[in-house]
Write a protein that holds these residues in place. Structure first.
Motif, short mmCIF file in Angstrom:
data_model
loop_
_atom_site.label_atom_id
_atom_site.label_comp_id
_atom_site.label_asym_id
_atom_site.label_seq_id
_atom_site.Cartn_x
_atom_site.Cartn_y
_atom_site.Cartn_z
N SER A 130 9.39 -3.38 7.12
CA SER A 130 9.40 -2.76 5.79
C SER A 130 8.16 -3.11 4.97
O SER A 130 7.86 -2.44 3.99
N ILE A 131 7.46 -4.17 5.36
CA ILE A 131 6.20 -4.50 4.68
C ILE A 131 5.01 -4.20 5.59
O ILE A 131 3.88 -4.65 5.34
N GLY A 132 5.26 -3.42 6.63
CA GLY A 132 4.18 -3.00 7.53
C GLY A 132 3.51 -4.17 8.24
O GLY A 132 2.30 -4.18 8.42
N ASP A 133 4.31 -5.15 8.64
CA ASP A 133 3.74 -6.37 9.24
C ASP A 133 4.51 -6.75 10.50
O ASP A 133 4.98 -7.88 10.64
N LYS A 145 13.17 1.82 2.60
CA LYS A 145 13.22 0.84 3.70
C LYS A 145 13.16 -0.58 3.15
O LYS A 145 13.87 -1.46 3.61
N TYR A 146 12.28 -0.80 2.16
CA TYR A 146 12.17 -2.15 1.59
C TYR A 146 13.46 -2.52 0.87
O TYR A 146 13.92 -3.66 0.96
N GLY A 203 4.75 -8.65 -0.43
CA GLY A 203 5.04 -8.79 0.99
C GLY A 203 3.93 -8.19 1.85
O GLY A 203 3.48 -8.79 2.82
N ASN A 204 3.46 -7.03 1.45
CA ASN A 204 2.35 -6.39 2.17
C ASN A 204 1.09 -7.26 2.16
O ASN A 204 0.41 -7.39 3.16
N MET A 228 7.75 -7.02 -5.14
CA MET A 228 7.84 -7.85 -3.94
C MET A 228 7.44 -7.09 -2.68
O MET A 228 7.10 -7.71 -1.68
N TRP A 229 7.51 -5.78 -2.74
CA TRP A 229 7.03 -4.98 -1.60
C TRP A 229 5.52 -5.15 -1.48
O TRP A 229 4.97 -5.39 -0.40
N THR A 262 -1.52 -12.86 8.48
CA THR A 262 -0.67 -12.94 9.67
C THR A 262 -1.46 -13.24 10.96
O THR A 262 -1.01 -14.04 11.77
N ALA A 314 15.88 -3.53 3.56
CA ALA A 314 15.53 -4.76 4.26
C ALA A 314 15.65 -5.98 3.35
O ALA A 314 15.98 -7.07 3.80
N SER A 315 15.37 -5.80 2.06
CA SER A 315 15.34 -6.96 1.15
C SER A 315 16.65 -7.11 0.39
O SER A 315 16.95 -8.19 -0.13
N PRO A 344 6.28 -14.87 4.73
CA PRO A 344 6.47 -15.77 3.59
C PRO A 344 7.37 -15.25 2.47
O PRO A 344 7.98 -16.04 1.77
N THR A 345 7.47 -13.93 2.31
CA THR A 345 8.33 -13.42 1.23
C THR A 345 9.75 -13.10 1.73
O THR A 345 10.55 -12.54 1.00
N ARG A 398 13.49 -13.45 0.05
CA ARG A 398 14.07 -12.42 -0.80
C ARG A 398 15.46 -11.99 -0.30
O ARG A 398 16.31 -11.60 -1.08
N VAL A 399 15.67 -12.06 1.02
CA VAL A 399 16.92 -11.55 1.57
C VAL A 399 18.07 -12.58 1.50
O VAL A 399 19.22 -12.22 1.66
N LYS A 420 0.12 -9.93 4.76
CA LYS A 420 -0.21 -9.62 6.15
C LYS A 420 -1.69 -9.79 6.47
O LYS A 420 -2.07 -9.85 7.62
N LYS A 462 13.47 -6.18 10.65
CA LYS A 462 13.57 -5.10 9.68
C LYS A 462 12.67 -5.36 8.46
O LYS A 462 12.01 -4.47 7.94
N PHE A 463 12.68 -6.62 8.04
CA PHE A 463 11.89 -6.99 6.87
C PHE A 463 10.40 -6.86 7.17
O PHE A 463 9.64 -6.29 6.39
N ILE A 491 4.32 -12.33 16.28
CA ILE A 491 4.74 -13.68 15.86
C ILE A 491 6.09 -13.62 15.14
O ILE A 491 6.85 -14.57 15.15
N PHE A 492 6.39 -12.46 14.52
CA PHE A 492 7.66 -12.30 13.81
C PHE A 492 8.76 -11.69 14.69
O PHE A 492 9.92 -11.99 14.49
N HIS A 529 4.01 -7.91 13.31
CA HIS A 529 3.24 -8.74 14.24
C HIS A 529 4.19 -9.41 15.23
O HIS A 529 5.29 -9.78 14.86
N ILE A 531 8.74 -16.70 13.71
CA ILE A 531 8.84 -17.18 12.33
C ILE A 531 9.08 -15.97 11.41
O ILE A 531 9.05 -14.82 11.87
#
Lengths: 149, 134
Positions: A28-31, B28-29, B63-64, B59-60, B70, B32-33, A54-55, A58-59, B67, A24-25, A35-36, A33, A51
């Motif tokens: 939410s950051i459009g990543d 959404k962020y 976080g972006n 932090m959004w 990545t 999720a966070s 890196p941020t 936060r959760v 990537k 979900k995280f 690998i996650f 991939h 994995i």
């Protein structure tokens, strides 16, 4: 006004790097991939597991410092730093806590600003540090006055 | 995609431009966070806080930004990630993510990283120390 909380720590809280939350995280950051989020991809990767970005810390929950009262509004997040020994693995347990590392005040364009430095820590079950985090929170004069009242 | 080991000082990772920031992105962020500060999702709360409108969670954006790295997570990982939140991101802003090699050694690569809006104004900026696997 925050000087007396410098050095105070919370008790450790057990967190789990949950697969669903990582997915979900990452979304939410459009990543998103593999690998996650893709189990097979994770298994075949050098990590042998998915994995977390890196941020992601936060959760996590870090416990509370009783003496520290921060309003939930009017704070400015000034800076953020992460340091990792290695990436977080999906499924592992991470023990987290936080401490007030410092507090100081500076005169700025908008009056006297307060700066709170919060440090957060994540350890594995053998107390090895996996990550540390430093956050600079700015408290504007308006909010400081509210707090004193 | 360039291989990490081929990058020289001054080279950039391929930039990513995000689609215009929408309220649903921030909702959404928030979900999720766990950061439900209402200045990021509810207009009235943002206005009450003296803002012209809702703003993205810093932090959004941070976080972006990560990537960009990545695709290289099999070659190494982000060991240090430092960001200063220098500007605000509003709804409909178009954010571009950038990373430039500042220095490199056998074990690490240091990148200057930033996110800029449609007016080329920096909204966050900082540094990433990428540790390479040997």
């Amino acid at each position: 006004m925050f000087n007396e909380v410098i050095g105070k720590r919370s008790d450790k809280v057990k967190n789990i790097v949950e697969r669903g939350m990582v997915k979900k995280f990452a979304e939410s950051i459009g990543d998103s991939h593999p690998i996650f989020i893709d189990e097979v991809f994770g298994k075949e990767s050098r990590y042998g597991q998915n994995i977390a970005p890196p941020t992601f810390p936060r959760v996590f929950e870090y416990g509370t410092i009783d003496e520290l009262y921060l309003p939930n509004k009017g704070l400015i997040h000034g800076e953020q730093t992460y340091h990792y020994e290695r990436p977080l693995l999906v499924g592992e347990e991470i023990y987290c806590y936080m401490e007030v590392a410092d507090y100081y005040e500076k005169n700025g364009g908008n009056g006297l600003m307060g700066f709170i430095i919060l440090k957060r820590y994540g350890e594995d079950s053998e107390e090895n540090t996996i990550f540390t985090e430093k956050q600079v929170v700015i408290i504007t004069e308006t909010v400081r006055k509210e707090l004193v009242r | 995609m360039k291989r990490l080991m081929d990058l020289q000082t001054g080279d950039s990772l391929e930039e990513i431009t995000l689609k215009p920031v929408s309220r649903i992105d921030l909702i959404k962020y928030a979900g999720a966070s766990g950061d439900f500060n209402p200045i990021h999702t509810i207009d009235k709360e943002a206005t009450k806080a003296g803002l012209p409108g809702i703003i993205a969670h810093g932090m959004w954006t941070m976080g972006n930004l990560s990537k960009l790295f990545t695709p290289y997570l099999e070659d190494g990982f982000i060991q240090d990630y430092t960001i200063r939140f220098s500007g605000m991101v509003f709804l409909e802003d178009v954010v571009t993510l950038k990373a430039v090699v500042q220095d490199s050694s056998v074990t690490h690569m240091i990148f200057k990283v930033m996110a800029v809006n449609q007016d080329e104004k920096e909204v966050i900026k900082g540094k990433i120390n990428f540790k390479k696997y040997q």
